[in-house]
Design a protein around this motif. Structure first.
Motif, mmCIF file in Angstrom:
data_model
loop_
_atom_site.group_PDB
_atom_site.id
_atom_site.type_symbol
_atom_site.label_atom_id
_atom_site.label_comp_id
_atom_site.label_asym_id
_atom_site.label_seq_id
_atom_site.Cartn_x
_atom_site.Cartn_y
_atom_site.Cartn_z
ATOM 1 N N VAL A 189 0.912 -1.191 -0.002
ATOM 2 C CA VAL A 189 0.013 0.089 -0.154
ATOM 3 C C VAL A 189 0.985 1.392 -0.003
ATOM 4 O O VAL A 189 2.166 1.224 0.554
ATOM 5 C CB VAL A 189 -0.923 0.256 1.267
ATOM 6 N N ASP A 190 0.498 2.355 -0.338
ATOM 7 C CA ASP A 190 1.093 3.745 -0.655
ATOM 8 C C ASP A 190 1.265 4.118 0.942
ATOM 9 O O ASP A 190 0.298 3.778 1.991
ATOM 10 C CB ASP A 190 0.324 4.754 -1.108
ATOM 11 N N LEU A 191 2.411 4.610 1.445
ATOM 12 C CA LEU A 191 2.890 4.909 2.580
ATOM 13 C C LEU A 191 3.223 6.418 2.824
ATOM 14 O O LEU A 191 3.800 6.873 1.921
ATOM 15 C CB LEU A 191 4.053 3.994 2.997
ATOM 16 N N THR A 192 3.042 6.887 3.879
ATOM 17 C CA THR A 192 3.513 8.403 4.167
ATOM 18 C C THR A 192 4.553 8.267 5.249
ATOM 19 O O THR A 192 4.135 7.589 6.291
ATOM 20 C CB THR A 192 2.442 9.508 4.454
ATOM 21 N N MET A 193 5.740 8.476 5.194
ATOM 22 C CA MET A 193 6.813 8.252 6.350
ATOM 23 C C MET A 193 7.149 9.887 6.857
ATOM 24 O O MET A 193 7.412 10.784 6.055
ATOM 25 C CB MET A 193 7.865 7.669 5.550
ATOM 26 N N GLN A 194 7.346 9.956 8.255
ATOM 27 C CA GLN A 194 7.921 11.206 8.735
ATOM 28 C C GLN A 194 9.122 10.851 9.361
ATOM 29 O O GLN A 194 9.348 9.935 9.977
ATOM 30 C CB GLN A 194 6.785 12.021 10.094
ATOM 31 N N LEU A 195 10.147 11.898 8.775
ATOM 32 C CA LEU A 195 11.451 11.642 9.308
ATOM 33 C C LEU A 195 12.051 12.902 10.587
ATOM 34 O O LEU A 195 11.373 13.942 10.034
ATOM 35 C CB LEU A 195 12.573 11.690 7.933
ATOM 36 N N GLU A 196 12.369 12.433 11.536
ATOM 37 C CA GLU A 196 12.862 13.542 12.220
ATOM 38 C C GLU A 196 14.478 13.355 12.515
ATOM 39 O O GLU A 196 14.772 12.373 12.778
ATOM 40 C CB GLU A 196 12.020 13.234 13.681
ATOM 41 N N VAL A 197 15.015 14.701 12.498
ATOM 42 C CA VAL A 197 16.644 14.480 12.516
ATOM 43 C C VAL A 197 16.980 15.723 13.694
ATOM 44 O O VAL A 197 16.330 16.936 13.442
ATOM 45 C CB VAL A 197 17.087 14.915 11.103
ATOM 46 N N PHE A 198 17.782 15.124 14.570
ATOM 47 C CA PHE A 198 18.415 16.091 15.300
ATOM 48 C C PHE A 198 19.718 16.306 15.122
ATOM 49 O O PHE A 198 20.623 15.573 14.638
ATOM 50 C CB PHE A 198 18.306 15.525 16.744
#
Length: 282
Positions: free
Chosen positions: A272-281
């Motif tokens: 399925v189509d996915l949406t990913m959130q990336l968090e970078v410090f």
């Protein structure tokens, strides 16, 4: 009266397996097929040589049933690009197109690709044989599924994902007390760091490879030495969110380059189509 769903080997299938046992060879199930039964259900017969209303045929994979010494499992997947018919029957053929086994299936709609709701359909058939050693075990490298028992064994094997060098590196890392910090130290450092958040889309159709699977996406501002923390962003109905959660679990890692991120799925390709959130410090 409710329909009874079952699977049988044909006379041709029984004869082929008996001949394989007698000669010390094996018989290969090559193709799986589905049909609409000609528009109606019918009772299967041992002398059957074809499906009554075949609609699709493709490669299948065969495995031995670990829970039954006299049974083999045949699995195949009808792609999302095929559809516009109902499934009432299924069959398995050898390389010469001889029907080896046939099955009455619960009524299922394989919708047309242009309907907006088309997806892959997996079919699994169980065949009782005198000796499963007479049937060649095959694996389709493009398959997106695995028997549950094999998946459970895979998950419980803690060493299966690591090579010897990787294990040595982890052991060295764990022995290095300087490499580990306390919770208070981590919170202190995080309070001084600035977080950058990126959201990316991972279409189901963009994964490449035959396992592991990979997908590279452009991410403006991401740096080659960033180490993102990533997770799914859910949308749609509750059922859609559940499916997104399952498929996101197959995404194993992401590697950054200047302006792009490459995601990897080790076990299976997300469907399925996915949406990913990336968090970078930083």
């Amino acid at each position: 009266m409710a329909e009874q769903y079952y699977t049988i080997t044909t006379n041709a299938g029984d004869e082929a397996i008996a001949a394989a046992l007698a000669s010390g060879t094996t018989k290969t199930f090559v193709y799986g097929a589905v049909g609409d039964g000609g528009g109606n259900y019918y009772e299967l017969t041992k002398d059957q040589t074809a499906l009554r209303g075949e609609k699709w045929r493709g490669n299948c994979e065969v495995s031995k049933d670990p829970g039954n010494s006299k049974r083999v499992i045949v699995t195949f997947s009808i792609p999302s690009t095929v559809g516009g018919f109902q499934v009432r029957e299924a069959g398995v053929f050898d390389a010469d197109g001889v029907l080896m086994g046939v099955s009455k299936q619960p009524l299922s709609d394989k919708v047309a690709p242009d309907s907006g709701a088309s997806k892959d359909m997996s079919i699994r058939l169980y065949f009782e044989v005198v000796d499963p050693g007479a049937v060649t075990v095959t694996v389709d490298p493009s398959a997106q599924y695995v028997p549950r028992s094999e998946f459970d064994d895979h998950v419980s094997d803690t060493d299966i994902h690591m090579e010897v060098g990787e294990k040595a590196s982890i052991a060295t890392h764990l022995a290095d007390k300087i490499a580990h910090i306390t919770g208070d130290e981590r919170r202190g450092w995080n309070s001084k760091a600035s977080a950058a958040v990126y959201t990316v889309s991972l279409p189901a159709s963009k994964w490449t490879g035959n396992g592991p699977y990979a997908q590279a996406v452009s991410v403006a501002g991401i740096l080659a030495d960033d180490r993102p923390i990533f997770g799914p962003v859910y949308s749609g109905t509750n059922d859609e969110k559940i499916e997104q959660s399952i498929m996101a679990g197959f995404v194993s890692s992401c590697e950054t380059a200047a302006g792009s991120v490459t995601f990897t799925a080790l076990l299976a390709k997300p469907e399925v189509d996915l949406t990913m959130q990336l968090e970078v410090f930083r």
